[in-house]
Scaffold this motif. Sequence first.
Motif, short mmCIF file in Angstrom:
data_model
loop_
_atom_site.label_atom_id
_atom_site.label_comp_id
_atom_site.label_asym_id
_atom_site.label_seq_id
_atom_site.Cartn_x
_atom_site.Cartn_y
_atom_site.Cartn_z
N UNK A 183 -0.21 3.47 3.30
CA UNK A 183 -1.43 3.42 4.08
C UNK A 183 -2.62 3.01 3.23
N UNK A 184 -3.44 2.15 3.76
CA UNK A 184 -4.67 1.76 3.06
C UNK A 184 -5.54 2.99 2.86
N UNK A 185 -6.12 3.10 1.68
CA UNK A 185 -6.89 4.28 1.33
C UNK A 185 -6.08 5.30 0.57
N UNK A 186 -4.75 5.19 0.65
CA UNK A 186 -3.86 6.08 -0.09
C UNK A 186 -3.33 5.38 -1.33
N UNK A 187 -2.95 4.11 -1.17
CA UNK A 187 -2.45 3.31 -2.29
C UNK A 187 -3.46 2.24 -2.64
N UNK A 188 -3.59 1.95 -3.94
CA UNK A 188 -4.48 0.89 -4.37
C UNK A 188 -3.91 -0.47 -4.03
N UNK A 189 -2.59 -0.59 -4.17
CA UNK A 189 -1.90 -1.83 -3.81
C UNK A 189 -0.47 -1.48 -3.42
N UNK A 190 0.12 -2.26 -2.54
CA UNK A 190 1.50 -1.99 -2.11
C UNK A 190 2.50 -2.09 -3.26
N UNK A 191 3.70 -1.53 -3.04
CA UNK A 191 4.72 -1.51 -4.08
C UNK A 191 5.20 -2.90 -4.44
N UNK A 192 5.02 -3.86 -3.52
CA UNK A 192 5.45 -5.24 -3.73
C UNK A 192 4.22 -6.13 -3.61
N UNK A 193 3.99 -6.98 -4.59
CA UNK A 193 2.79 -7.83 -4.55
C UNK A 193 2.93 -8.94 -3.52
N UNK A 194 4.07 -9.63 -3.53
CA UNK A 194 4.28 -10.73 -2.58
C UNK A 194 5.70 -10.68 -2.03
N UNK A 195 5.86 -11.27 -0.86
CA UNK A 195 7.19 -11.40 -0.24
C UNK A 195 7.30 -12.81 0.30
N UNK A 196 8.22 -13.58 -0.25
CA UNK A 196 8.42 -14.98 0.12
C UNK A 196 7.10 -15.75 0.08
N UNK A 200 1.52 -9.06 0.15
CA UNK A 200 1.86 -7.87 0.94
C UNK A 200 0.61 -7.02 1.12
N UNK A 201 0.34 -6.59 2.35
CA UNK A 201 -0.81 -5.75 2.67
C UNK A 201 -0.37 -4.30 2.85
N UNK A 202 -1.32 -3.39 2.69
CA UNK A 202 -1.06 -1.99 3.06
C UNK A 202 -1.26 -1.85 4.57
N UNK A 203 -0.74 -0.78 5.14
CA UNK A 203 -0.77 -0.57 6.58
C UNK A 203 -2.03 0.20 6.99
N UNK A 204 -2.49 -0.06 8.20
CA UNK A 204 -3.64 0.64 8.76
C UNK A 204 -3.24 1.32 10.06
N UNK A 205 -3.66 2.56 10.20
CA UNK A 205 -3.36 3.32 11.42
C UNK A 205 -3.94 2.61 12.63
N UNK A 206 -3.13 2.47 13.67
CA UNK A 206 -3.60 1.90 14.93
C UNK A 206 -3.35 0.42 15.08
N UNK A 207 -3.06 -0.29 13.99
CA UNK A 207 -2.78 -1.72 14.10
C UNK A 207 -1.38 -1.94 14.68
N UNK A 208 -1.22 -3.01 15.40
CA UNK A 208 0.05 -3.32 16.05
C UNK A 208 0.88 -4.24 15.16
#
Length: 304
Positions: A183-196, A200-208
Amino acid sequence: MPIWVRRHLAALRLLLVLTVIVGIGYPLAVWAVTFLPGLHGRAEGSMVEAGGHTIGSRLIGQPFTAAGGGALRQYFQSRPSAAGSGYDPMASGGSNLGPEDIVDTLPRNPADKAAEIRARTARDSLLTQVCSRSRAVGALEGVSGARPFCTPGGVGAVLSVIGPRDRFGKVTDPVRVVSRNEQCGVVARPFLATYEGVTVECARRGENYSPGVIVAVRGGAPARPMVPADAVTASGSGLDPHISPEFARLQASRIARTRGVPERKVRQLIDDSEEGRALGFLGAPRVNVLLLNIELDARYPFRE
Protein backbone atom coordinates in the motif's frame (compact mmCIF):
# COMPACT_ATOMS: atom_id res chain seq x y z
CA MET A 1 -61.33 -47.33 25.66
CA PRO A 2 -61.61 -45.60 22.32
CA ILE A 3 -58.89 -46.55 19.85
CA TRP A 4 -57.44 -43.03 19.76
CA VAL A 5 -56.92 -43.16 23.54
CA ARG A 6 -55.16 -46.54 23.30
CA ARG A 7 -52.88 -45.17 20.58
CA HIS A 8 -51.92 -42.15 22.66
CA LEU A 9 -51.25 -44.33 25.70
CA ALA A 10 -49.05 -46.63 23.61
CA ALA A 11 -47.11 -43.61 22.31
CA LEU A 12 -46.72 -42.29 25.84
CA ARG A 13 -45.40 -45.67 27.09
CA LEU A 14 -42.92 -45.79 24.19
CA LEU A 15 -41.78 -42.24 24.99
CA LEU A 16 -41.18 -43.14 28.64
CA VAL A 17 -39.31 -46.36 27.78
CA LEU A 18 -37.04 -44.62 25.23
CA THR A 19 -36.44 -41.74 27.65
CA VAL A 20 -35.21 -44.18 30.30
CA ILE A 21 -33.06 -46.14 27.84
CA VAL A 22 -31.61 -43.33 25.68
CA GLY A 23 -31.86 -40.36 28.03
CA ILE A 24 -30.76 -42.01 31.28
CA GLY A 25 -29.40 -45.52 30.77
CA TYR A 26 -27.13 -44.82 27.79
CA PRO A 27 -25.46 -41.69 29.27
CA LEU A 28 -24.90 -43.52 32.56
CA ALA A 29 -23.37 -46.49 30.73
CA VAL A 30 -21.00 -44.23 28.77
CA TRP A 31 -20.06 -42.37 31.96
CA ALA A 32 -19.33 -45.66 33.71
CA VAL A 33 -17.05 -46.78 30.86
CA THR A 34 -14.90 -43.68 31.34
CA PHE A 35 -13.82 -45.01 34.74
CA LEU A 36 -12.14 -48.05 33.21
CA PRO A 37 -8.34 -48.10 33.65
CA GLY A 38 -6.61 -46.04 30.99
CA LEU A 39 -9.73 -44.13 29.95
CA HIS A 40 -10.57 -41.87 32.88
CA GLY A 41 -7.84 -39.31 32.26
CA ARG A 42 -8.79 -38.98 28.61
CA ALA A 43 -12.46 -38.68 29.45
CA GLU A 44 -11.63 -35.82 31.79
CA GLY A 45 -9.88 -33.92 29.00
CA SER A 46 -6.32 -35.30 29.36
CA MET A 47 -5.51 -32.43 31.71
CA VAL A 48 -1.89 -31.69 32.59
CA GLU A 49 -0.78 -30.59 36.06
CA ALA A 50 2.47 -28.94 37.11
CA GLY A 51 3.33 -27.44 40.48
CA GLY A 52 -0.01 -28.52 41.90
CA HIS A 53 -1.99 -26.60 39.29
CA THR A 54 -3.82 -27.63 36.12
CA ILE A 55 -2.05 -25.75 33.33
CA GLY A 56 -3.55 -27.19 30.18
CA SER A 57 -4.51 -30.25 28.19
CA ARG A 58 -2.50 -32.71 26.14
CA LEU A 59 -5.15 -32.39 23.43
CA ILE A 60 -5.54 -28.62 23.05
CA GLY A 61 -2.73 -26.23 22.18
CA GLN A 62 -2.11 -22.89 23.80
CA PRO A 63 0.03 -19.82 23.12
CA PHE A 64 3.19 -19.08 25.09
CA THR A 65 3.13 -15.32 24.83
CA ALA A 66 3.44 -12.30 27.11
CA ALA A 67 0.57 -9.96 27.98
CA GLY A 68 1.25 -7.82 24.89
CA GLY A 69 1.16 -10.83 22.59
CA GLY A 70 4.91 -11.12 22.05
CA ALA A 71 6.55 -14.53 22.23
CA LEU A 72 8.05 -15.62 25.56
CA ARG A 73 11.61 -16.22 24.41
CA GLN A 74 12.30 -18.85 27.07
CA TYR A 75 9.61 -21.20 25.74
CA PHE A 76 8.92 -23.20 22.60
CA GLN A 77 6.22 -21.51 20.55
CA SER A 78 3.09 -23.20 19.22
CA ARG A 79 1.88 -23.04 15.63
CA PRO A 80 -0.64 -20.34 14.63
CA SER A 81 -4.32 -20.84 15.42
CA ALA A 82 -7.43 -19.66 13.57
CA ALA A 83 -9.81 -20.76 16.37
CA GLY A 84 -11.37 -17.56 17.68
CA SER A 85 -8.67 -15.32 19.10
CA GLY A 86 -6.39 -18.36 19.20
CA TYR A 87 -6.84 -21.90 20.56
CA ASP A 88 -10.45 -21.23 21.58
CA PRO A 89 -12.18 -24.64 22.01
CA MET A 90 -15.57 -22.95 21.54
CA ALA A 91 -14.52 -21.66 18.10
CA SER A 92 -12.58 -24.63 16.76
CA GLY A 93 -11.94 -24.44 13.04
CA GLY A 94 -9.61 -23.26 10.32
CA SER A 95 -9.61 -19.98 8.44
CA ASN A 96 -11.40 -21.52 5.42
CA LEU A 97 -8.94 -19.66 3.17
CA GLY A 98 -7.54 -21.58 0.22
CA PRO A 99 -4.32 -21.41 -1.82
CA GLU A 100 -5.85 -18.96 -4.32
CA ASP A 101 -6.51 -16.38 -1.59
CA ILE A 102 -3.58 -14.10 -2.44
CA VAL A 103 -4.95 -10.53 -2.68
CA ASP A 104 -5.35 -8.37 0.45
CA THR A 105 -8.17 -5.96 1.24
CA LEU A 106 -6.24 -2.80 2.08
CA PRO A 107 -7.14 -0.69 5.14
CA ARG A 108 -8.35 2.90 4.91
CA ASN A 109 -5.73 3.90 7.49
CA PRO A 110 -2.57 1.75 7.34
CA ALA A 111 -1.58 2.89 10.83
CA ASP A 112 -4.75 1.32 12.24
CA LYS A 113 -4.69 -1.83 10.13
CA ALA A 114 -5.08 -4.25 13.07
CA ALA A 115 -8.29 -2.52 14.23
CA GLU A 116 -9.68 -2.52 10.69
CA ILE A 117 -8.96 -6.23 10.35
CA ARG A 118 -10.89 -6.85 13.57
CA ALA A 119 -13.72 -4.70 12.22
CA ARG A 120 -13.52 -6.61 8.91
CA THR A 121 -13.03 -3.49 6.81
CA ALA A 122 -9.58 -4.80 5.87
CA ARG A 123 -8.23 -8.33 5.47
CA ASP A 124 -4.92 -10.03 4.92
CA SER A 125 -4.99 -12.81 2.36
CA LEU A 126 -3.80 -16.29 3.31
CA LEU A 127 -0.61 -15.64 1.33
CA THR A 128 0.14 -12.44 3.24
CA GLN A 129 -0.60 -14.16 6.56
CA VAL A 130 1.92 -16.88 5.69
CA CYS A 131 4.49 -14.32 4.53
CA SER A 132 4.17 -12.11 7.62
CA ARG A 133 4.33 -15.08 9.98
CA SER A 134 7.41 -16.43 8.24
CA ARG A 135 9.11 -13.05 8.48
CA ALA A 136 8.24 -12.78 12.20
CA VAL A 137 9.47 -16.30 12.99
CA GLY A 138 12.67 -15.64 11.06
CA ALA A 139 13.28 -12.46 13.05
CA LEU A 140 12.60 -14.23 16.36
CA GLU A 141 14.88 -17.17 15.58
CA GLY A 142 17.61 -15.21 13.82
CA VAL A 143 17.21 -16.97 10.44
CA SER A 144 15.91 -15.99 7.03
CA GLY A 145 12.12 -15.88 6.87
CA ALA A 146 12.12 -15.70 3.06
CA ARG A 147 9.51 -17.77 1.24
CA PRO A 148 8.48 -18.12 -2.40
CA PHE A 149 5.84 -15.58 -3.51
CA CYS A 150 6.56 -13.31 -0.53
CA THR A 151 8.01 -9.80 -0.57
CA PRO A 152 10.92 -8.87 1.72
CA GLY A 153 8.39 -6.80 3.69
CA GLY A 154 6.31 -9.87 4.52
CA VAL A 155 3.27 -9.60 2.23
CA GLY A 156 2.21 -11.59 -0.81
CA ALA A 157 4.23 -10.75 -3.91
CA VAL A 158 1.25 -10.23 -6.22
CA LEU A 159 0.93 -7.93 -9.23
CA SER A 160 -2.09 -6.66 -11.12
CA VAL A 161 -1.01 -6.39 -14.76
CA ILE A 162 -3.28 -4.12 -16.83
CA GLY A 163 -3.30 -3.96 -20.60
CA PRO A 164 -4.71 -5.54 -23.76
CA ARG A 165 -5.11 -9.31 -23.66
CA ASP A 166 -4.92 -12.10 -26.19
CA ARG A 167 -7.64 -14.70 -26.66
CA PHE A 168 -6.20 -16.76 -23.80
CA GLY A 169 -6.52 -13.85 -21.33
CA LYS A 170 -2.79 -13.10 -21.12
CA VAL A 171 -1.76 -9.45 -21.12
CA THR A 172 0.30 -8.93 -24.28
CA ASP A 173 1.37 -5.31 -23.81
CA PRO A 174 1.21 -4.11 -20.18
CA VAL A 175 0.40 -0.44 -19.73
CA ARG A 176 0.17 -0.44 -15.93
CA VAL A 177 1.43 -2.78 -13.19
CA VAL A 178 0.41 -2.52 -9.53
CA SER A 179 1.78 -4.40 -6.51
CA ARG A 180 -1.61 -5.28 -5.04
CA ASN A 181 -0.56 -6.01 -1.44
CA GLU A 182 1.89 -3.13 -0.98
CA GLN A 183 0.00 0.00 0.00
CA CYS A 184 1.17 3.50 -0.81
CA GLY A 185 2.24 5.25 2.36
CA VAL A 186 3.42 1.96 3.86
CA VAL A 187 6.21 1.11 1.40
CA ALA A 188 8.62 3.58 -0.13
CA ARG A 189 8.76 1.53 -3.32
CA PRO A 190 7.30 -1.81 -4.42
CA PHE A 191 9.29 -5.04 -4.12
CA LEU A 192 9.75 -5.07 -7.91
CA ALA A 193 10.93 -1.98 -9.77
CA THR A 194 9.67 -2.94 -13.23
CA TYR A 195 7.67 -5.71 -14.87
CA GLU A 196 8.10 -6.27 -18.60
CA GLY A 197 9.47 -2.78 -18.94
CA VAL A 198 6.65 -1.08 -17.01
CA THR A 199 7.29 0.64 -13.67
CA VAL A 200 5.52 -1.13 -10.79
CA GLU A 201 3.26 1.08 -8.64
CA CYS A 202 2.11 0.64 -5.06
CA ALA A 203 -1.61 0.05 -4.47
CA ARG A 204 -4.13 2.62 -3.26
CA ARG A 205 -7.25 1.82 -1.28
CA GLY A 206 -10.41 2.26 -3.33
CA GLU A 207 -8.83 2.12 -6.79
CA ASN A 208 -10.27 -0.40 -9.23
CA TYR A 209 -7.68 -2.92 -10.37
CA SER A 210 -10.18 -5.51 -11.59
CA PRO A 211 -9.24 -5.03 -15.28
CA GLY A 212 -5.80 -6.40 -14.48
CA VAL A 213 -4.56 -9.99 -14.52
CA ILE A 214 -3.29 -11.24 -11.15
CA VAL A 215 0.29 -12.47 -11.36
CA ALA A 216 2.12 -14.01 -8.38
CA VAL A 217 5.89 -13.48 -8.43
CA ARG A 218 7.94 -16.33 -7.01
CA GLY A 219 11.09 -14.33 -6.25
CA GLY A 220 14.48 -15.73 -5.29
CA ALA A 221 13.56 -17.51 -2.04
CA PRO A 222 14.71 -21.14 -1.70
CA ALA A 223 12.27 -23.92 -2.55
CA ARG A 224 12.70 -25.24 1.00
CA PRO A 225 12.42 -22.23 3.36
CA MET A 226 14.22 -22.22 6.69
CA VAL A 227 10.91 -21.63 8.50
CA PRO A 228 8.81 -24.85 8.25
CA ALA A 229 5.22 -24.88 7.05
CA ASP A 230 3.62 -25.61 10.43
CA ALA A 231 5.21 -22.43 11.83
CA VAL A 232 3.18 -20.28 9.43
CA THR A 233 -0.10 -22.18 8.94
CA ALA A 234 -2.90 -23.02 11.34
CA SER A 235 -4.22 -26.56 11.72
CA GLY A 236 -7.69 -27.50 10.49
CA SER A 237 -9.07 -27.50 14.05
CA GLY A 238 -7.06 -24.52 15.27
CA LEU A 239 -6.37 -26.55 18.42
CA ASP A 240 -3.40 -28.72 17.43
CA PRO A 241 -1.09 -29.05 20.48
CA HIS A 242 1.81 -30.35 18.39
CA ILE A 243 4.53 -28.88 16.21
CA SER A 244 6.94 -30.63 13.89
CA PRO A 245 10.39 -31.63 15.22
CA GLU A 246 11.84 -29.30 12.54
CA PHE A 247 10.00 -26.30 14.01
CA ALA A 248 11.08 -27.28 17.51
CA ARG A 249 14.74 -27.58 16.45
CA LEU A 250 14.55 -24.18 14.76
CA GLN A 251 13.74 -22.71 18.20
CA ALA A 252 16.47 -24.60 20.07
CA SER A 253 19.18 -21.96 19.61
CA ARG A 254 17.02 -19.12 20.99
CA ILE A 255 15.90 -21.15 24.00
CA ALA A 256 19.45 -22.28 24.76
CA ARG A 257 20.68 -18.68 24.73
CA THR A 258 17.77 -17.43 26.83
CA ARG A 259 18.14 -20.15 29.46
CA GLY A 260 21.93 -20.24 29.41
CA VAL A 261 22.29 -23.94 28.56
CA PRO A 262 24.16 -25.69 25.72
CA GLU A 263 22.08 -25.99 22.56
CA ARG A 264 22.86 -29.70 22.30
CA LYS A 265 20.99 -30.29 25.56
CA VAL A 266 17.90 -28.50 24.25
CA ARG A 267 18.09 -30.54 21.05
CA GLN A 268 18.41 -33.73 23.08
CA LEU A 269 15.29 -32.72 25.01
CA ILE A 270 13.44 -32.35 21.70
CA ASP A 271 14.60 -35.79 20.59
CA ASP A 272 13.47 -37.30 23.91
CA SER A 273 10.03 -35.64 23.58
CA GLU A 274 9.38 -36.59 19.97
CA GLU A 275 6.29 -38.69 19.34
CA GLY A 276 6.27 -41.12 16.41
CA ARG A 277 3.59 -41.66 13.82
CA ALA A 278 0.23 -42.92 15.10
CA LEU A 279 0.14 -46.71 14.84
CA GLY A 280 3.57 -46.48 13.27
CA PHE A 281 2.39 -45.18 9.88
CA LEU A 282 -0.29 -42.49 10.27
CA GLY A 283 0.56 -38.80 10.25
CA ALA A 284 4.03 -37.40 10.87
CA PRO A 285 6.43 -37.29 13.84
CA ARG A 286 5.51 -34.49 16.22
CA VAL A 287 6.25 -32.81 19.54
CA ASN A 288 3.66 -31.76 22.13
CA VAL A 289 4.56 -28.14 22.92
CA LEU A 290 3.03 -28.01 26.41
CA LEU A 291 4.72 -31.22 27.57
CA LEU A 292 7.99 -30.08 26.01
CA ASN A 293 7.90 -26.75 27.85
CA ILE A 294 7.07 -28.47 31.14
CA GLU A 295 10.07 -30.75 30.74
CA LEU A 296 12.18 -27.76 29.73
CA ASP A 297 11.30 -25.97 32.98
CA ALA A 298 12.00 -29.12 35.00
CA ARG A 299 15.45 -29.71 33.50
CA TYR A 300 16.65 -26.17 32.82
CA PRO A 301 14.72 -23.62 34.93
CA PHE A 302 14.60 -20.09 33.53
CA ARG A 303 16.22 -17.39 35.65
CA GLU A 304 15.73 -13.77 34.68
